[in-house]
Enzyme design. Structure first.
Site, PDB file in Angstrom:
ATOM      1  N   LYS A  13       0.931  -1.301   0.172  1.00  0.00           N
ATOM      2  CA  LYS A  13       0.049  -0.026  -0.136  1.00  0.00           C
ATOM      3  C   LYS A  13       0.929   1.274   0.049  1.00  0.00           C
ATOM      4  CE  LYS A  13      -2.111  -1.109   3.800  1.00  0.00           C
ATOM      5  NZ  LYS A  13      -1.330  -2.412   4.126  1.00  0.00           N
ATOM      6  N   ARG A  88     -10.247   0.346   8.156  1.00  0.00           N
ATOM      7  CA  ARG A  88      -9.930  -0.978   8.481  1.00  0.00           C
ATOM      8  C   ARG A  88     -10.651  -1.663   9.255  1.00  0.00           C
ATOM      9  NH1 ARG A  88      -3.975  -0.234   8.508  1.00  0.00           N
ATOM     10  NH2 ARG A  88      -2.584  -1.685   9.262  1.00  0.00           N
ATOM     11  N   ARG A 127      11.600  -5.434   4.927  1.00  0.00           N
ATOM     12  CA  ARG A 127      11.354  -4.047   4.584  1.00  0.00           C
ATOM     13  C   ARG A 127      12.519  -2.935   5.392  1.00  0.00           C
ATOM     14  NH1 ARG A 127       5.674  -1.529   5.558  1.00  0.00           N
ATOM     15  NH2 ARG A 127       5.670  -2.453   7.665  1.00  0.00           N
ATOM     16  N   ARG A 160      11.082  -1.103  10.861  1.00  0.00           N
ATOM     17  CA  ARG A 160      10.004  -0.896  11.698  1.00  0.00           C
ATOM     18  C   ARG A 160       9.771  -1.780  12.986  1.00  0.00           C
ATOM     19  NH1 ARG A 160       4.669   0.378   8.377  1.00  0.00           N
ATOM     20  NH2 ARG A 160       3.857  -1.048   9.859  1.00  0.00           N
TER      21      ARG A 160
HETATM   22  P1  AP5 Z   1       0.184   0.626   8.802  1.00  0.00           P
HETATM   23  O1  AP5 Z   1       1.450   1.354   9.047  1.00  0.00           O
HETATM   24  O2  AP5 Z   1      -0.812   0.751   8.125  1.00  0.00           O
HETATM   25  O3  AP5 Z   1       0.844  -0.846   8.225  1.00  0.00           O
HETATM   26  P2  AP5 Z   1       0.087  -2.103   7.682  1.00  0.00           P
HETATM   27  O4  AP5 Z   1      -1.265  -1.955   7.167  1.00  0.00           O
HETATM   28  O5  AP5 Z   1       0.278  -3.422   8.460  1.00  0.00           O
HETATM   29  O6  AP5 Z   1       0.890  -2.059   6.448  1.00  0.00           O
HETATM   30  P3  AP5 Z   1       2.298  -1.858   5.958  1.00  0.00           P
HETATM   31  O7  AP5 Z   1       2.976  -0.459   5.934  1.00  0.00           O
HETATM   32  O8  AP5 Z   1       3.123  -2.829   6.743  1.00  0.00           O
HETATM   33  O9  AP5 Z   1       2.286  -2.530   4.571  1.00  0.00           O
HETATM   34  P4  AP5 Z   1       2.228  -1.949   3.029  1.00  0.00           P
HETATM   35  O10 AP5 Z   1       0.931  -2.677   2.478  1.00  0.00           O
HETATM   36  O11 AP5 Z   1       2.121  -0.421   3.283  1.00  0.00           O
HETATM   37  O12 AP5 Z   1       3.458  -2.553   2.389  1.00  0.00           O
HETATM   38  P5  AP5 Z   1       4.643  -1.608   2.292  1.00  0.00           P
HETATM   39  O13 AP5 Z   1       4.558  -0.890   0.754  1.00  0.00           O
HETATM   40  O14 AP5 Z   1       5.290  -1.118   2.984  1.00  0.00           O
HETATM   41  O15 AP5 Z   1      -0.340   0.241  10.340  1.00  0.00           O
HETATM   42  C1  AP5 Z   1       0.626   0.005  11.502  1.00  0.00           C
HETATM   43  C2  AP5 Z   1      -0.247  -0.129  12.721  1.00  0.00           C
HETATM   44  O16 AP5 Z   1      -0.991   1.156  13.118  1.00  0.00           O
HETATM   45  C3  AP5 Z   1      -1.507  -1.236  12.803  1.00  0.00           C
HETATM   46  O17 AP5 Z   1      -1.040  -2.457  13.034  1.00  0.00           O
HETATM   47  C4  AP5 Z   1      -2.376  -0.565  13.780  1.00  0.00           C
HETATM   48  O18 AP5 Z   1      -2.090  -0.932  14.861  1.00  0.00           O
HETATM   49  C5  AP5 Z   1      -2.280   0.906  13.511  1.00  0.00           C
HETATM   50  N1  AP5 Z   1      -3.211   1.356  12.574  1.00  0.00           N
HETATM   51  C6  AP5 Z   1      -2.961   1.916  11.347  1.00  0.00           C
HETATM   52  N2  AP5 Z   1      -4.291   2.437  10.645  1.00  0.00           N
HETATM   53  C7  AP5 Z   1      -5.207   1.880  11.422  1.00  0.00           C
HETATM   54  C8  AP5 Z   1      -6.578   1.991  11.403  1.00  0.00           C
HETATM   55  N3  AP5 Z   1      -7.345   2.468  10.126  1.00  0.00           N
HETATM   56  N4  AP5 Z   1      -7.275   1.457  12.422  1.00  0.00           N
HETATM   57  C9  AP5 Z   1      -6.630   0.951  13.428  1.00  0.00           C
HETATM   58  N5  AP5 Z   1      -5.476   0.861  13.668  1.00  0.00           N
HETATM   59  C10 AP5 Z   1      -4.793   1.284  12.751  1.00  0.00           C
HETATM   60  O19 AP5 Z   1       5.566  -2.763   1.249  1.00  0.00           O
HETATM   61  C11 AP5 Z   1       6.127  -3.692   2.268  1.00  0.00           C
HETATM   62  C12 AP5 Z   1       7.562  -4.167   1.853  1.00  0.00           C
HETATM   63  O20 AP5 Z   1       7.404  -4.910   0.560  1.00  0.00           O
HETATM   64  C13 AP5 Z   1       8.419  -3.221   1.489  1.00  0.00           C
HETATM   65  O21 AP5 Z   1       9.812  -3.498   1.752  1.00  0.00           O
HETATM   66  C14 AP5 Z   1       8.615  -2.983  -0.174  1.00  0.00           C
HETATM   67  O22 AP5 Z   1       9.573  -2.360  -0.733  1.00  0.00           O
HETATM   68  C15 AP5 Z   1       8.120  -4.521  -0.646  1.00  0.00           C
HETATM   69  N6  AP5 Z   1       7.242  -4.540  -1.766  1.00  0.00           N
HETATM   70  C16 AP5 Z   1       6.002  -3.778  -1.923  1.00  0.00           C
HETATM   71  N7  AP5 Z   1       5.392  -4.220  -3.075  1.00  0.00           N
HETATM   72  C17 AP5 Z   1       6.413  -5.006  -3.413  1.00  0.00           C
HETATM   73  C18 AP5 Z   1       6.318  -5.873  -4.917  1.00  0.00           C
HETATM   74  N8  AP5 Z   1       5.182  -5.888  -5.689  1.00  0.00           N
HETATM   75  N9  AP5 Z   1       7.290  -7.014  -5.216  1.00  0.00           N
HETATM   76  C19 AP5 Z   1       8.317  -6.877  -4.214  1.00  0.00           C
HETATM   77  N10 AP5 Z   1       8.389  -6.286  -3.126  1.00  0.00           N
HETATM   78  C20 AP5 Z   1       7.356  -5.464  -2.739  1.00  0.00           C
END
Ligand code: AP5
Length: 218
Positions: A13, A88, A127, A160
């Site tokens: 995302k 969410r 990551r 993180r």
């Molecule tokens: P948040 O920061 O939103 O974390 P998440 O949803 O767990 O999502 P991430 O940021 O971990 O993943 P992402 O999908 O953004 O992946 P990314 O692009 O970084 O939330 C953290 C916490 O906050 C929650 O646990 C909760 O406690 C709280 N919270 C937040 N919002 C909330 C809400 N609305 N309600 C309640 N609580 C809330 O990519 C990941 C990795 O993969 C990177 O290293 C990237 O380089 C790699 N990558 C990405 N795409 C590809 C691809 N196609 N191929 C290869 N590698 C890839």
């Protein structure tokens, strides 16, 4: 354009929202990033959110809905945004829809990044992020030009704290129990496009741009 990007932790995302933000000149609003900023600033909200985030649970709806409503209010009327990590829960989605409707607005498109849990675990544990500009890298798949350093501003990359295997497992469980139902919620009244997020990052962004270009032309 008012866009919601859904997907499991590690689906990509944040990575893809950064490119959507640049391509369409809109505002990227990531609830997780906003919460991390609140924590860094040691605000009351940040203190309340800490224990939920560190364990992989969701921060309570009432705190999140209030926080996001305040942030979205600051966007000029009819401004475009892409939401990352919000809503969410079905309750958050419902409250948000009501708040948009009261301003005569609605979500234009929902993009759902679909991915296997096994891949997300590999992605999250590898990551690395820039604490300054939020750019996201991966130690194998999306390397910075210089190891450990952000391409954009030269800042040292960090891992993180919630990307350790135990918390990742909890985040995935939380996603399946509480966030997957949000996809069905949106399918009832909105156009939802499922995107295979397991593909290479450039292929995924091309699929996302295709849907958004079509919406922009409509
Ligand atoms: P948040 O920061 O939103 O974390 P998440 O949803 O767990 O999502 P991430 O940021 O971990 O993943 P992402 O999908 O953004 O992946 P990314 O692009 O970084 O939330 C953290 C916490 O906050 C929650 O646990 C909760 O406690 C709280 N919270 C937040 N919002 C909330 C809400 N609305 N309600 C309640 N609580 C809330 O990519 C990941 C990795 O993969 C990177 O290293 C990237 O380089 C790699 N990558 C990405 N795409 C590809 C691809 N196609 N191929 C290869 N590698 C890839």
């Amino acid at each position: 354009m008012r866009i919601v990007l859904l997907g499991a932790p590690g689906a990509g995302k944040g990575t893809h929202c950064k490119r959507i933000e640049r391509q369409y000149s809109l505002v990227h609003l990531a609830s997780g990033d906003i919460l991390r900023q609140e924590r860094a600033a040691d605000t009351e909200l940040g203190k309340k959110a800490q224990r939920y985030m560190d364990s992989g649970a969701l921060v309570p709806d009432e705190l999140i809905v209030e926080m996001m409503t305040e942030v979205i209010k600051k966007i000029p009327e009819n401004g475009s945004f892409v939401l990352d990590g919000f809503p969410r829960t079905v309750n958050q989605a419902d409250e948000f829809d009501k708040s948009l409707a009261s301003a005569g607005q609605k979500i234009d498109i929902v993009l759902n990044l679909k991915i296997d849990d096994r891949i997300t675990v590999e992605r999250l544990t590898g990551r690395r992020s820039c604490p300054e500009c939020g750019a996201v890298y991966h130690i194998e798949n999306l390397k910075p030009k210089v190891e450990g350093i952000c391409d954009n501003d030269g800042t040292k990359l960090i891992q993180r704290p919630d990307d350790n295997p135990e918390v990742v497992a909890n985040r995935l469980r939380t996603y399946h129990e509480q966030t997957e139902p949000v996809v069905d919620y949106y399918r009832k009244n909105n156009t939802v496009y499922d995107i295979d997020a397991g593909k290479d990052a450039d292929e995924v962004i091309a699929l996302l741009f295709e849907k958004l270009d079509a919406l922009a032309k409509a």
